[in-house]
Design an enzyme around this catalytic site. Sequence first.
Site, PDB file in Angstrom:
ATOM      1  N   HIS A 337       0.816  -1.220   0.000  1.00 17.19           N
ATOM      2  CA  HIS A 337       0.000   0.000   0.000  1.00 17.19           C
ATOM      3  C   HIS A 337       0.850   1.271   0.000  1.00 17.19           C
ATOM      4  CE1 HIS A 337      -2.680  -3.210   0.953  1.00 17.19           C
ATOM      5  NE2 HIS A 337      -2.283  -3.295   2.206  1.00 17.19           N
ATOM      6  N   CYS A 338       1.974   1.204  -0.721  1.00 19.61           N
ATOM      7  CA  CYS A 338       2.900   2.346  -0.828  1.00 19.61           C
ATOM      8  C   CYS A 338       3.424   2.782   0.535  1.00 19.61           C
ATOM      9  CB  CYS A 338       2.241   3.520  -1.553  1.00 19.61           C
ATOM     10  SG  CYS A 338       1.865   3.185  -3.285  1.00 19.61           S
ATOM     11  N   THR A 339       3.603   1.801   1.428  1.00 16.69           N
ATOM     12  CA  THR A 339       4.179   2.078   2.752  1.00 16.69           C
ATOM     13  C   THR A 339       5.185   0.970   3.079  1.00 16.69           C
ATOM     14  OG1 THR A 339       2.415   0.862   3.891  1.00 16.69           O
ATOM     15  CG2 THR A 339       2.081   3.232   3.571  1.00 16.69           C
TER      16      THR A 339
END
Length: 381
Positions: A337-339
């Site tokens: 999730h782009c983390t």
Amino acid sequence: MSMSSFKTFFPIFKSHPNLTYLDNAATTHKPMHVLNSILDFYKSFNSNVHRGNYPISDKATEEFENVRKKVADFIGAKPNEVIFTSGTTESMNLASELIFYNEIVRDNCTIAVPIEGHHSLVLPFRRFFENQIFYDHRNISEIKSEIALITHVSNVTGTITDPKKIDAKIKVLDCAQSMPHLRINVNKLGVDFLAFSAHKMYGPMGVGVLWVKEEILNRCNPVRLGGGIVDLVERKSIRFNTFTNRFEPGTPNVAGVLGLGAAIDFLKRFDLKKELEKEWELKNYVISNLKKIDEIEIYTDENSAIGIISLYHKNIHPHDISHALGKKGICVRAGNHCTQIFHREILNVPATFRISLAIYNNLDDIKKLIKEIKNISLNQF
């Protein structure tokens, strides 16, 4: 209004009656009101804004600027503080460029970076500022820096961060996940820059907002150049215009902006506080049922009503679960999730699969989800 009746506003559920869409932190579906606003522009007054000296262009410009006023009213701002962009990612890139190139802070300043921050918030600033302090919401009050990057609502756990708790000269707030759930007022948040995307709040893709506090924006020259932003161009000099659109070079996404305005109109029809209470009930139902599956790890903030829940199955990869659910008409997101740092260092897992709720989700959606997760967990494919 019942949550099931909300689906009647959204034509995708008519096209796909069995669709169980639980990937709303990635993007939300669009009500007919929003789709009609976009179609009406192209059918009735398609033209460029701020340029044409004829009736349909005047109409397009008027409607376009009315949305700027509508956005300002929606977030408690002034219209001249609202810049239209292509979304949160561009907004954060623009914010970092405005701060750096206009020397709002010193070159070698320290930035506070949320460890759960989305890459679209973190990476643009890391390009310019190398001195970084990483923090999470648990130690936010201990942080002091010249620039603080702040995730208002985590797209992994739903945690809400209060930006007033951090000590910084410049505060940049990512509201991509909070806009569809919370009433936002920039005057109460105590920040200097704020960004969000239309498509996460029932509007179209390809349009977003960067809000900049007036006293800072007045110190800034444009950092991206092109047509429509100048009063005078000479061989050796340029004079920019004094309007906010000096930060919006080129032809804007007029239809998208009008769709954003329609999405705001749609959201204003409902009591978001009451809808959030319903969302919290669904979230708690998910948590209480999935806690019964020993192989499932749950990553969410149970003190937050925001319906974002990330999950990890000890024996099945998140992508395999997402694929299996997709075959049953259930849409969830799998990945980091782009983390990446948050997953690697805090959650200690390579990826998760995520459930995220919206105004149209109901108990039937959740029961179907839980049933299929149990089946997948038992059968192991």
